[in-house]
Design an enzyme around this catalytic site. Sequence first.
Site, PDB file in Angstrom:
ATOM      1  N   HIS A   1      -6.643  -0.798   7.880  1.00 12.02           N
ATOM      2  CA  HIS A   1      -5.754   0.170   8.518  1.00 12.02           C
ATOM      3  C   HIS A   1      -5.899   1.540   7.841  1.00 12.02           C
ATOM      4  O   HIS A   1      -6.112   1.605   6.630  1.00 12.02           O
ATOM      5  CB  HIS A   1      -4.289  -0.276   8.396  1.00 12.02           C
ATOM      6  CG  HIS A   1      -4.044  -1.695   8.793  1.00 12.02           C
ATOM      7  ND1 HIS A   1      -4.212  -2.761   7.915  1.00 12.02           N
ATOM      8  CD2 HIS A   1      -3.650  -2.239   9.972  1.00 12.02           C
ATOM      9  CE1 HIS A   1      -3.933  -3.893   8.538  1.00 12.02           C
ATOM     10  NE2 HIS A   1      -3.586  -3.610   9.784  1.00 12.02           N
TER      11      HIS A   1
ATOM     12  N   ASP B   1      -7.551  -2.393  -0.476  1.00  7.09           N
ATOM     13  CA  ASP B   1      -6.562  -3.261   0.158  1.00  7.09           C
ATOM     14  C   ASP B   1      -7.196  -4.624   0.377  1.00  7.09           C
ATOM     15  O   ASP B   1      -8.349  -4.724   0.810  1.00  7.09           O
ATOM     16  CB  ASP B   1      -6.138  -2.642   1.498  1.00  7.09           C
ATOM     17  CG  ASP B   1      -4.950  -3.321   2.145  1.00  7.09           C
ATOM     18  OD1 ASP B   1      -4.959  -4.556   2.254  1.00  7.09           O
ATOM     19  OD2 ASP B   1      -4.026  -2.613   2.569  1.00  7.09           O
TER      20      ASP B   1
ATOM     21  N   HIS C   1       4.326   1.127   4.236  1.00  9.52           N
ATOM     22  CA  HIS C   1       2.965   1.004   3.716  1.00  9.52           C
ATOM     23  C   HIS C   1       1.955   1.573   4.719  1.00  9.52           C
ATOM     24  O   HIS C   1       0.757   1.613   4.433  1.00  9.52           O
ATOM     25  CB  HIS C   1       2.620  -0.443   3.329  1.00  9.52           C
ATOM     26  CG  HIS C   1       2.623  -1.443   4.457  1.00  9.52           C
ATOM     27  ND1 HIS C   1       2.288  -2.769   4.258  1.00  9.52           N
ATOM     28  CD2 HIS C   1       2.892  -1.334   5.781  1.00  9.52           C
ATOM     29  CE1 HIS C   1       2.361  -3.421   5.412  1.00  9.52           C
ATOM     30  NE2 HIS C   1       2.719  -2.572   6.344  1.00  9.52           N
TER      31      HIS C   1
ATOM     32  N   ASP D   1      -6.838  -6.559   2.734  1.00 10.34           N
ATOM     33  CA  ASP D   1      -7.268  -6.787   4.109  1.00 10.34           C
ATOM     34  C   ASP D   1      -8.522  -6.006   4.511  1.00 10.34           C
ATOM     35  O   ASP D   1      -8.976  -6.097   5.654  1.00 10.34           O
ATOM     36  CB  ASP D   1      -6.129  -6.572   5.108  1.00 10.34           C
ATOM     37  CG  ASP D   1      -5.699  -5.122   5.276  1.00 10.34           C
ATOM     38  OD1 ASP D   1      -6.477  -4.206   4.987  1.00 10.34           O
ATOM     39  OD2 ASP D   1      -4.559  -4.905   5.733  1.00 10.34           O
TER      40      ASP D   1
ATOM     41  N   HIS E   1       0.798  -1.224   0.000  1.00 12.76           N
ATOM     42  CA  HIS E   1       0.000   0.000   0.000  1.00 12.76           C
ATOM     43  C   HIS E   1       0.830   1.274   0.000  1.00 12.76           C
ATOM     44  O   HIS E   1       0.282   2.367  -0.156  1.00 12.76           O
ATOM     45  CB  HIS E   1      -0.978   0.000   1.186  1.00 12.76           C
ATOM     46  CG  HIS E   1      -2.333   0.521   0.819  1.00 12.76           C
ATOM     47  ND1 HIS E   1      -3.470   0.220   1.525  1.00 12.76           N
ATOM     48  CD2 HIS E   1      -2.743   1.337  -0.200  1.00 12.76           C
ATOM     49  CE1 HIS E   1      -4.511   0.817   0.970  1.00 12.76           C
ATOM     50  NE2 HIS E   1      -4.101   1.503  -0.071  1.00 12.76           N
TER      51      HIS E   1
ATOM     52  N   ASP F   1      -9.878  -0.496   3.683  1.00 12.16           N
ATOM     53  CA  ASP F   1      -8.679  -1.025   4.325  1.00 12.16           C
ATOM     54  C   ASP F   1      -8.972  -1.325   5.788  1.00 12.16           C
ATOM     55  O   ASP F   1      -9.805  -0.657   6.414  1.00 12.16           O
ATOM     56  CB  ASP F   1      -7.566   0.035   4.228  1.00 12.16           C
ATOM     57  CG  ASP F   1      -6.166  -0.505   4.462  1.00 12.16           C
ATOM     58  OD1 ASP F   1      -6.026  -1.549   5.113  1.00 12.16           O
ATOM     59  OD2 ASP F   1      -5.202   0.137   4.014  1.00 12.16           O
TER      60      ASP F   1
ATOM     61  N   GLU G   1      -1.733  -4.953  -1.758  1.00 12.58           N
ATOM     62  CA  GLU G   1      -1.389  -5.857  -0.661  1.00 12.58           C
ATOM     63  C   GLU G   1      -1.690  -7.328  -0.947  1.00 12.58           C
ATOM     64  O   GLU G   1      -1.646  -8.155  -0.031  1.00 12.58           O
ATOM     65  CB  GLU G   1      -2.054  -5.432   0.655  1.00 12.58           C
ATOM     66  CG  GLU G   1      -1.551  -4.111   1.213  1.00 12.58           C
ATOM     67  CD  GLU G   1      -0.131  -4.176   1.794  1.00 12.58           C
ATOM     68  OE1 GLU G   1       0.398  -5.290   1.971  1.00 12.58           O
ATOM     69  OE2 GLU G   1       0.442  -3.100   2.069  1.00 12.58           O
TER      70      GLU G   1
ATOM     71  N   ASP H   1      -3.423   3.718   7.528  1.00  8.51           N
ATOM     72  CA  ASP H   1      -2.148   4.090   6.900  1.00  8.51           C
ATOM     73  C   ASP H   1      -1.908   5.584   7.028  1.00  8.51           C
ATOM     74  O   ASP H   1      -1.604   6.284   6.068  1.00  8.51           O
ATOM     75  CB  ASP H   1      -2.117   3.645   5.427  1.00  8.51           C
ATOM     76  CG  ASP H   1      -2.172   2.134   5.285  1.00  8.51           C
ATOM     77  OD1 ASP H   1      -1.920   1.438   6.286  1.00  8.51           O
ATOM     78  OD2 ASP H   1      -2.478   1.638   4.191  1.00  8.51           O
TER      79      ASP H   1
END
Length: 309
Positions: free
Chosen positions: A128, A229, A143, A231, A99, A126, A274, A130
């Site tokens: 997260h 992403d 990332h 995830d 990412h 996502d 990712e 980031d």
Amino acid sequence: MDRNCILIGVPVQDGAGRLGCDMGPSAYRTAGLAGALQELGFTVVDRGNVAPEAPSERQDHANPALKKLAEVAAWTKLLAEVAFAAGGEGLPVFLGGDHSLSAGTVSGMSRRAAEEGRELFVLWLDAHPDFHTPDTTKSGNLHGVPMAYASGRPGFDGVFPPLAVAVKPENVCMMGLRSVDPAERAALGEAGILVHDMRAIDEHGIAPLVGAFLAKVEAAGGLLHVSLDVDFLDPAVAPGVGTTVPGGATFREAHLVMEMLHDSGLVRSLDLVELNPFLDERGRTALLMVDLAASLMGRRVLDRPTRSF
């Protein structure tokens, strides 16, 4: 939505904590992304993979935890230029790669939007946010910084390339969050970014939240960049990622988001990030991500073929 899709492979793994994301672009191609888009009536041009020149020297920083700083800065500079150019030619799809690539793609598309007299909006899907800076990250994996950089947070001067046009924090919607560090939590609140974590999705459903953001983009006449992403999805349906966090979006929730994005006609660029094929199960995650991209581009539920594994 532009009918000219430009596939751009970004085999970067310098921002991640484990190896394998550099194989992501090949996995998307093997999973049939170009063919899926062509079946939907798009003209598809695959530009192959891009890569920056290797940095000539190591870049020092006060935070000793930082990893591959010079390398990620070089990727960011390159991708900002690539995204700006491709965003004026069609709908670029960036095949990651970790990412960290979004530091370049988002900043490049923000410059493209400004060139057209418009503002860039970002839908960040996502686990997260980031939203670390080089000063606050404890893991040192870069990332974890792209949205902080692209939205103009302090701490990047002299470290990353100068930012041409920052994305306004109020133009960013982060959806599916469920792993946020304390420093990021404080920074998100200070910046005023719209956050819908998994609890919000559980309580309200994903459709009203996505719909409200898309209405905001449309009202502003904005360009929309989507950064997906792996995830964002629950690892039970998408295991091929190095940052698994239980409790993510379901198969149907993810497809619904993509279908709504297509219906809006607002998307101008897309990150697929990712994917780590080394951790995948017989290409399962790559195939799912291709299906999601196809949904965003207009494939309907009744169009999907049955697969046998």
